[in-house]
Design an enzyme around this catalytic site. Structure first.
Site, PDB file in Angstrom:
ATOM      1  N   GLU A 143      -7.173  -7.343   2.389  1.00  0.00           N
ATOM      2  CA  GLU A 143      -7.556  -8.771   2.433  1.00  0.00           C
ATOM      3  C   GLU A 143      -8.954  -8.884   3.031  1.00  0.00           C
ATOM      4  OE1 GLU A 143      -3.877 -11.521   3.280  1.00  0.00           O
ATOM      5  OE2 GLU A 143      -3.905  -9.944   4.760  1.00  0.00           O
ATOM      6  N   LYS A 170       9.514 -14.470   8.488  1.00  0.00           N
ATOM      7  CA  LYS A 170       9.223 -13.123   8.933  1.00  0.00           C
ATOM      8  C   LYS A 170       8.161 -13.179  10.025  1.00  0.00           C
ATOM      9  CE  LYS A 170       5.614 -12.404   7.645  1.00  0.00           C
ATOM     10  NZ  LYS A 170       4.215 -12.836   7.680  1.00  0.00           N
ATOM     11  N   LYS A 226      -6.933  -6.595   7.361  1.00  0.00           N
ATOM     12  CA  LYS A 226      -7.822  -7.766   7.367  1.00  0.00           C
ATOM     13  C   LYS A 226      -9.273  -7.293   7.344  1.00  0.00           C
ATOM     14  CE  LYS A 226      -4.351 -10.618   8.138  1.00  0.00           C
ATOM     15  NZ  LYS A 226      -3.825 -11.442   7.050  1.00  0.00           N
ATOM     16  N   HIS A 267       6.359  -6.934   3.840  1.00  0.00           N
ATOM     17  CA  HIS A 267       6.129  -7.105   2.401  1.00  0.00           C
ATOM     18  C   HIS A 267       6.083  -5.783   1.621  1.00  0.00           C
ATOM     19  CE1 HIS A 267       5.327 -11.240   3.296  1.00  0.00           C
ATOM     20  NE2 HIS A 267       4.182 -11.010   3.910  1.00  0.00           N
TER      21      HIS A 267
HETATM   22  C1  BG6 Z   1       1.659 -13.292   5.257  1.00  0.00           C
HETATM   23  C2  BG6 Z   1       0.919 -12.603   6.374  1.00  0.00           C
HETATM   24  O1  BG6 Z   1       3.019 -13.017   5.325  1.00  0.00           O
HETATM   25  O2  BG6 Z   1       1.149 -12.834   4.009  1.00  0.00           O
HETATM   26  C3  BG6 Z   1      -0.566 -12.866   6.269  1.00  0.00           C
HETATM   27  O3  BG6 Z   1       1.394 -13.078   7.633  1.00  0.00           O
HETATM   28  C4  BG6 Z   1      -1.067 -12.486   4.884  1.00  0.00           C
HETATM   29  O4  BG6 Z   1      -1.272 -12.147   7.273  1.00  0.00           O
HETATM   30  C5  BG6 Z   1      -0.214 -13.140   3.819  1.00  0.00           C
HETATM   31  O5  BG6 Z   1      -2.414 -12.914   4.771  1.00  0.00           O
HETATM   32  C6  BG6 Z   1      -0.624 -12.633   2.427  1.00  0.00           C
HETATM   33  O6  BG6 Z   1       0.160 -13.233   1.444  1.00  0.00           O
HETATM   34  P1  BG6 Z   1      -0.371 -14.062   0.183  1.00  0.00           P
HETATM   35  O7  BG6 Z   1       0.510 -13.625  -0.891  1.00  0.00           O
HETATM   36  O8  BG6 Z   1      -0.164 -15.489   0.523  1.00  0.00           O
HETATM   37  O9  BG6 Z   1      -1.801 -13.696  -0.030  1.00  0.00           O
END
Ligand code: BG6
Length: 508
Positions: free
Chosen positions: A252, A184, A362, A276
């Site tokens: 995040e 993605k 972020k 997502h």
């Molecule tokens: C990714 C994004 O698909 O998912 C990132 O590109 C993000 O920016 C990440 O930090 C978060 O996913 P996880 O589940 O690995 O914390």
């Protein structure tokens, strides 16, 4: 709610055997340490083998699958990259050992590692010269014998998807029993998603295409299906008559972590919401499918996307953290959203009038992955408000924490001990950590790679689904409101709270 401690997989979850076992080539290996189907022989090709995703997730994930006895009996893994990044086989093995050591929960040691390492090789490829990869695939197939399947994982930047697909088509590598995992974001708007789908379909049939979203491989996201459809308790109240709002909140604390090249052109809405959060929304809002097989499950998710109203820009907050424009690689004066909050509506019988609030970004105050369902208040207020130690209007919430290992809380009011009828906030909680052994847990990517080998598309995005999500995003993508600045470590600009008023973010 006291949690069951049975180790039996929930009947009918996509991880349980029936859907996957029906896939051609699946076989159950007696010696597997786990229950569940094991794929037939495979050559796995990792495009972008020295990139960030392969380093942090894919190579460690494949090693973990191998140690868990979930990879095929006979398999080979070929790393690939453009010729300027080519490695020898020995260099690739050394690289893999280093990243597995750093990122995998199992260390690369002993016979397990030797066995895995003996299956690794490297084959560079470019559209002009795919021959090293073609030779590496032929050598791997010869070593395995018979007619192994081929799985191509495109862990490359989105700008390279079309050229890698074209390369697979023109080199003959797409022939036979092949499957392709595409990373993605799948497109950056409706037109580019349609164009990419057309390029993919020129080489592969949709049944061979696995558009990956690792959130759908998370145990707790999958557990939304079990929670809703394996219990008689929750589904009857899972609708507009009882639910006042739904929040999908993925803040995040991370910054863009040196990913300016990707992030500045993408932003939080495309990176997280399209990719997502809408997928999670699909699971939360869908009607009960007739089964958990890929077609009915994806049909029901598709109906949710069909029912989504186009995003109304008046219900969107785009934020950018202070200092973002000084990050190396970010364009001067960049208008990219590093945080986004959006209110969307699923205009159907079940959800009419229930707002879905989606937020991600972020440099926010916490790293969490939460779904919150807020319930309507009881019709009669017979408990005097001054005797509560919690604000009225926030009584019952189901809170699904889908960050691994995951938990579910139900928040409610209870009478406090004592002579007076005084209420206090309390909760019932299920936690994966406390209730099930975690030894069998797979990370999102591990689970999804395994399902792709088994030919099970249930947890992958279908072409029409991704196009529809881009379609309802068009008003926002064509006329985005200006970004509002927010302090790193905060919950975003103040308008994020106004967006949701009179409700409140569960996290605030
Ligand atoms: C990714 C994004 O698909 O998912 C990132 O590109 C993000 O920016 C990440 O930090 C978060 O996913 P996880 O589940 O690995 O914390």
């Amino acid at each position: 709610m006291s949690a069951q401690t049975s180790e039996t997989p929930a009947a009918g979850t996509p991880s349980a055997a029936p859907a996957a076992a029906a896939a051609p080539g699946a076989s159950v290996a007696a010696e597997s340490r786990r229950t569940g189907p094991r794929p037939g022989s495979y050559v796995i090709v990792l495009f972008g083998a020295t990139g960030d995703l392969a380093k942090r997730k894919l190579l460690p994930g494949l090693y973990h699958l191998a140690c868990a006895g979930l990879l095929p009996d006979k398999y080979r893994i070929i790393g690939s990259a453009p010729p300027e990044y080519a490695l020898s086989d020995a260099e690739f093995v050394a690289y893999a050992e280093k990243v597995v050591d750093r990122y995998c929960r199992i260390k690369p040691m002993g016979s397990s590692w030797d066995e895995f390492a003996s299956r690794l090789s490297f084959g560079a490829a470019s559209p002009q010269d795919p021959s090293p990869l073609v030779s590496a695939v032929e050598a791997a197939e010869k070593a395995i014998g018979g007619q192994p399947g081929r799985l191509y994982h495109l862990a490359v930047p989105p700008t390279a998807f079309e050229s890698v697909i074209g390369l697979l088509g023109s080199s003959g590598l797409a022939k036979g029993d092949t499957k392709v995992i595409i990373e993605k974001p799948f497109g950056e708007d409706l037109a580019s998603a349609r164009e990419l789908n057309a390029a993919v379909h020129a080489v592969f049939d949709e049944s061979q295409v696995f558009r990956i979203d690792h959130f759908l491989g998370k145990e707790s996201v999958d557990n939304i299906l079990a929670f809703r459809f394996a219990n008689g308790l929750f589904e009857p109240i899972w609708n507009r008559d009882h639910i006042r709002y739904v929040q999908i909140d993925v803040p995040e604390t991370l910054s863009i972590e040196g990913r300016a090249g990707f992030y500045d052109a993408t932003g939080a809405y495309r990176d997280m919401v399209v990719t997502h959060l809408f997928q999670v929304l699909g699971f939360l809002a869908m009607e009960p499918p007739t089964s958990l097989e890929a077609r009915p499950l994806r049909d029901e998710k598709g109906k949710v996307f069909d029912a989504l109203r186009p995003v109304d820009v008046r219900h969107v907050v785009r934020g950018q953290y202070t200092g973002y424009r000084s990050e190396p690689g970010v364009r001067p004066g960049s208008d990219t959203d590093t945080m986004v909050a959006v209110r969307v509506e699923v205009e159907n019988w079940r959800w009419h009038g229930v707002p879905f609030y989606l937020r991600s970004g972020k440099c926010l105050a916490a790293s969490r992955q939460l779904v919150t369902l807020g319930f309507r208040e009881p019709p009669l207020r017979m408990f005097p408000a001054h005797r509560h130690d919690v604000p009225m209007g926030r009584v019952n919430e189901i809170v699904i924490d889908f960050a691994d290992p995951g938990s579910i809380k139900i928040e409610f009011l209870a009478k406090k001990p004592g002579p007076e009828m005084t209420l206090g906030a309390t909760e019932m909680k299920f936690s994966y950590d406390d209730s099930f052994a975690q030894a069998n847990a797979l990370e999102g990517y591990e689970r999804l790679i395994l399902l792709a080998m088994l030919g099970d598309q249930s947890l992958f995005t279908r072409a029409d689904g991704i196009e529809r999500v881009w379609e309802i995003s068009e008003p926002l993508l064509t006329a985005p409101p200006p970004v509002e600045e927010y302090a790193p470590g905060s919950w975003g600009p103040a308008s994020v709270d106004r967006l949701i008023a009179p409700n409140r973010w569960y996290l605030h």
